[in-house]
Design a protein around this motif. Structure first.
Motif, PDB file in Angstrom:
ATOM      1  N   LYS A  83       0.643  -1.304  -0.140  1.00 32.71           N
ATOM      2  CA  LYS A  83      -0.047  -0.106   0.020  1.00 32.71           C
ATOM      3  C   LYS A  83       0.861   1.156  -0.101  1.00 32.71           C
ATOM      4  O   LYS A  83       0.426   2.180  -0.351  1.00 32.71           O
ATOM      5  CB  LYS A  83      -1.021   0.149   1.242  1.00 32.71           C
ATOM      6  N   GLY A  84       2.258   1.069   0.531  1.00 35.10           N
ATOM      7  CA  GLY A  84       2.938   2.226   0.388  1.00 35.10           C
ATOM      8  C   GLY A  84       2.962   3.126   1.555  1.00 35.10           C
ATOM      9  O   GLY A  84       3.341   4.308   1.670  1.00 35.10           O
ATOM     10  N   THR A  85       2.184   2.851   2.616  1.00 33.68           N
ATOM     11  CA  THR A  85       1.793   3.716   3.813  1.00 33.68           C
ATOM     12  C   THR A  85       2.554   2.908   5.191  1.00 33.68           C
ATOM     13  O   THR A  85       2.570   1.715   5.046  1.00 33.68           O
ATOM     14  CB  THR A  85       0.488   4.235   3.934  1.00 33.68           C
ATOM     15  N   LEU A  86       2.289   3.639   5.947  1.00 33.18           N
ATOM     16  CA  LEU A  86       2.532   2.961   7.404  1.00 33.18           C
ATOM     17  C   LEU A  86       1.310   2.748   8.301  1.00 33.18           C
ATOM     18  O   LEU A  86       1.263   3.149   9.553  1.00 33.18           O
ATOM     19  CB  LEU A  86       3.765   3.581   8.291  1.00 33.18           C
ATOM     20  N   ASP A  87       0.018   2.667   7.662  1.00 38.62           N
ATOM     21  CA  ASP A  87      -1.278   2.846   8.296  1.00 38.62           C
ATOM     22  C   ASP A  87      -1.542   1.672   9.489  1.00 38.62           C
ATOM     23  O   ASP A  87      -2.024   1.924  10.358  1.00 38.62           O
ATOM     24  CB  ASP A  87      -2.277   2.892   7.338  1.00 38.62           C
ATOM     25  N   SER A  88      -0.878   0.412   9.123  1.00 43.54           N
ATOM     26  CA  SER A  88      -1.225  -0.353  10.081  1.00 43.54           C
ATOM     27  C   SER A  88      -0.022  -0.446  11.215  1.00 43.54           C
ATOM     28  O   SER A  88       0.146  -1.345  11.861  1.00 43.54           O
ATOM     29  CB  SER A  88      -1.412  -1.672   9.453  1.00 43.54           C
TER      30      SER A  88
END
Length: 610
Positions: A83-88
């Motif tokens: 996803k390219g993010t650190l959301d989790s």
């Protein structure tokens, strides 16, 4: 001398061939670039036709896009950062205890991005960006892992993009506790397992640590796996992506794999330090060695007496009385003299520095003489020297052995036969300090099914490995590159290639023919070597045998004639006896000649001459 010239010429020829091959490679590169430029120019010329219409460009080649792996079975945690993010993920906001305020914060930077030299566009991962800072980040799992009857398999990828000086890339599986707060994740946060690479200086480690709970006291103690025998240096220095896997089974066995190869294995009961279970007996801390306990196996003989002729005052070396002063020795010349060319420094203050003296230099007159100054006899070993006398050692009759405290039952003894049943864990965390940046993490995966883990590894790390292998230079290119950095390798290359060729040439092309006279007359089989003269002699022997056959036929016909004519038979018999004696002597000569001729195989016999 001829052989040396041949070797020299051959080595020079091989060196020239290698140099020409390298020059051709460089020339091919230049030609390819020019051809491409010419092709571009021709395309532009062809496109500008009379009507002003341009030829459409050829379709672009399809771009290789990385496809992240998808879990194909039951799992507890899977993270590919697609996803390219650190959301989790949760960044720690805590401070480390017991250190300066300036470096106590977990303020190291994290990012999700592609590798610097990525061979797969679109392949993203978690990157540690800061140097000399504390980093802490964690992510909750889908559900806690409970140690019961299923194994646990933990695997993830690491790439030290800029190498590693001092720092770690290990992962912590955080224990399920009521007060677990990922925002306050620090080094003292309870964990169940710590696993992964770590390096500082020349100490290369691959940690596997689990925290074991003492069933009697309830306290936790870290248990470290034995150090693997394999050399781990390459995994830290080659700047490639490596897959680290830990397999922990309910029967207490474990395996540690790198790139799906087992480099360490063992059992939780036998191969951990300190041991999981303490010893049943310990040494009594209240037991003390008696004062009269004698631990000396040998003692000096109390009855020994020093011999009367033992001279302890005799020196170890004495002057050599047989030595003679060499001729030409300069007794009146000193070995060192003041330097006549030396000049007192201008800033020399005799009141402060004292009287100035020129530095000493070797006396030039002593260079041509055997020596200068007062001659002294050289020292030699004293044959009468014995040193200080000591009484000889004898067995100690009172020897009682080495004292050890007595054994008592261990009050803290317990026996845990199932250390696999650890504290459940519910989150994955990275709590690191590193002097190197750009450490790349990717494809974290936790499961109980080995096949599912292998499928995840094949779809993720397997694709990266194939891309890295495809971009690696060939063996010849690697050898040429190494030789450019270390020119002395050319000598090894030439010798490695040229020496076998030279040996083959020497043994196969420069052999000498061996004449039969070089062999001694023995009973052993000899080579099938025969000269032209010997072949003629053999042919003459065969013709002699034919003559014998004709003589025998003649004897038979004469015998028949003698029976018919009695008077004539007696004369013929006398002639026949004389002929037989001549033939026997001739046969003896022929037999002796046959012994002198080297033996030959019947298969190599030539057709008899007519």
């Amino acid at each position: 001398m001829t052989l040396n010239w041949r070797l020299s010429l051959l080595l020079l020829a091989l060196s020239g061939v290698v140099w020409l091959a390298q020059a051709e490679d460089e020339g091919d590169d230049d030609i390819n670039v020019e051809d491409e430029l010419d092709a571009v120019g021709e395309g532009e010329d062809e496109g500008d036709d009379d009507d002003g219409e341009k030829t459409p460009p050829p379709p672009a080649l399809p771009k290789v896009v990385y496809k992240p792996p998808e879990p194909m079975g039951d799992h507890y945690f899977a993270e590919s950062f697609n996803k390219g993010t650190l959301d989790s993920w949760v960044l720690s906001k805590a401070k480390k205890d017991g250190i300066d305020e300036e470096i106590a914060k977990y303020d190291g930077k994290w990012a999700v991005e592609e590798m610097v030299d990525s061979r797969l566009p679109g392949d993203k991962g978690l990157v540690l960006k800061s140097r000399a800072k504390h980093h802490a980040i964690s992510s909750p799992m889908l559900r806690p892992f409970v140690f019961d009857t299923k194994p646990v398999i933990v695997q993830y990828e690491v790439n030290f993009q800029t190498g590693i000086d001092c720092g770690g890339a290990y992962v912590k599986l955080l224990s399920q506790t009521p007060d677990l707060d990922l925002d306050q994740f620090v080094d003292k946060t309870p964990y169940t397992i710590m696993f992964g690479p770590d390096k500082c200086g020349e100490d290369y480690k691959l940690h596997f640590i689990f925290r074991h709970k003492n069933p009697k006291t309830g306290e936790f103690e870290e248990k470290h796996a034995k150090k693997p025998d394999a050399d781990l240096r390459t995994y830290y220095t080659d700047k490639k992506t490596h897959l680290y896997t830990l397999v922990l089974n309910p029967d207490n066995s474990f395996e540690i794999l790198v790139d799906q190869l087992v480099i360490n294995s063992g059992n939780l009961l036998n191969d951990m330090t300190p041991a999981v279970n303490p010893t049943a007996e310990i040494e009594d801390p209240d037991d003390h060695k008696p004062e009269d306990w004698d631990e000396r196996p040998k003692i000096q003989d109390p009855d020994a007496v020093k011999p009367d002729d033992w001279d302890e005052e005799a020196p170890a070396k004495i002057p050599d009385e047989d030595a003679v002063k060499p001729d030409g020795w300069l007794d009146d010349e000193p070995a060192y003299i003041p330097d006549p060319d030396a000049v007192m420094p201008e800033d020399w203050d005799e009141e402060m520095d004292g009287e100035w003296e020129a530095p000493q230099i070797p006396n030039p007159k002593c260079e041509s003489a055997p020596g200068c100054g007062t001659w002294e006899r050289p020292m030699i070993e004293n044959p009468s020297y014995k040193g200080k006398w000591k009484p000889p050692m004898i067995d100690n009759s009172n020897y009682q052995g080495v004292w050890k405290p007595r054994k008592i039952s261990n009050p803290d003894f317990f026996e845990d036969l199932h250390p696999f049943r650890m504290t459940p864990f519910t989150a994955v965390g990275l709590e690191l300090w590193s002097m190197s940046s750009d450490i790349f993490f990717d494809n974290f995966f936790i499961t109980s099914d080995r096949n599912v883990a292998d499928r995840w590894a094949s779809d993720g790390w397997g694709l990266k490995k194939a891309a890295e292998s495809a971009s690696e230079p060939g063996l010849v290119t690697q050898m040429l590159s190494a030789a450019e950095e270390r020119p002395w390798l050319w000598v090894i290359y030439v010798l490695t290639v040229g020496l076998p060729v030279v040996l083959i040439f020497v043994f196969c092309c420069s052999g000498k023919k061996t004449s039969p006279a070089d062999y001694k007359k023995t009973d052993e089989p000899q080579p099938d070597v025969k000269e032209e003269g010997e072949e003629e002699k053999a042919d003459e022997e065969e013709e002699g045998n034919d003559d014998e056959d004709q003589t025998e036929d003649k004897k038979k016909s004469d015998a028949e004639d003698s029976s018919a004519e009695p008077g004539v038979g007696e004369e013929d018999e006398e002639e026949d006896e004389e002929d037989e004696e001549d033939e026997k002597e001739a046969n003896k000569v022929d037999e002796k000649h046959e012994d002198d001729v080297p033996r030959r195989s019947p298969r190599n016999k030539k057709v008899r001459k007519d």
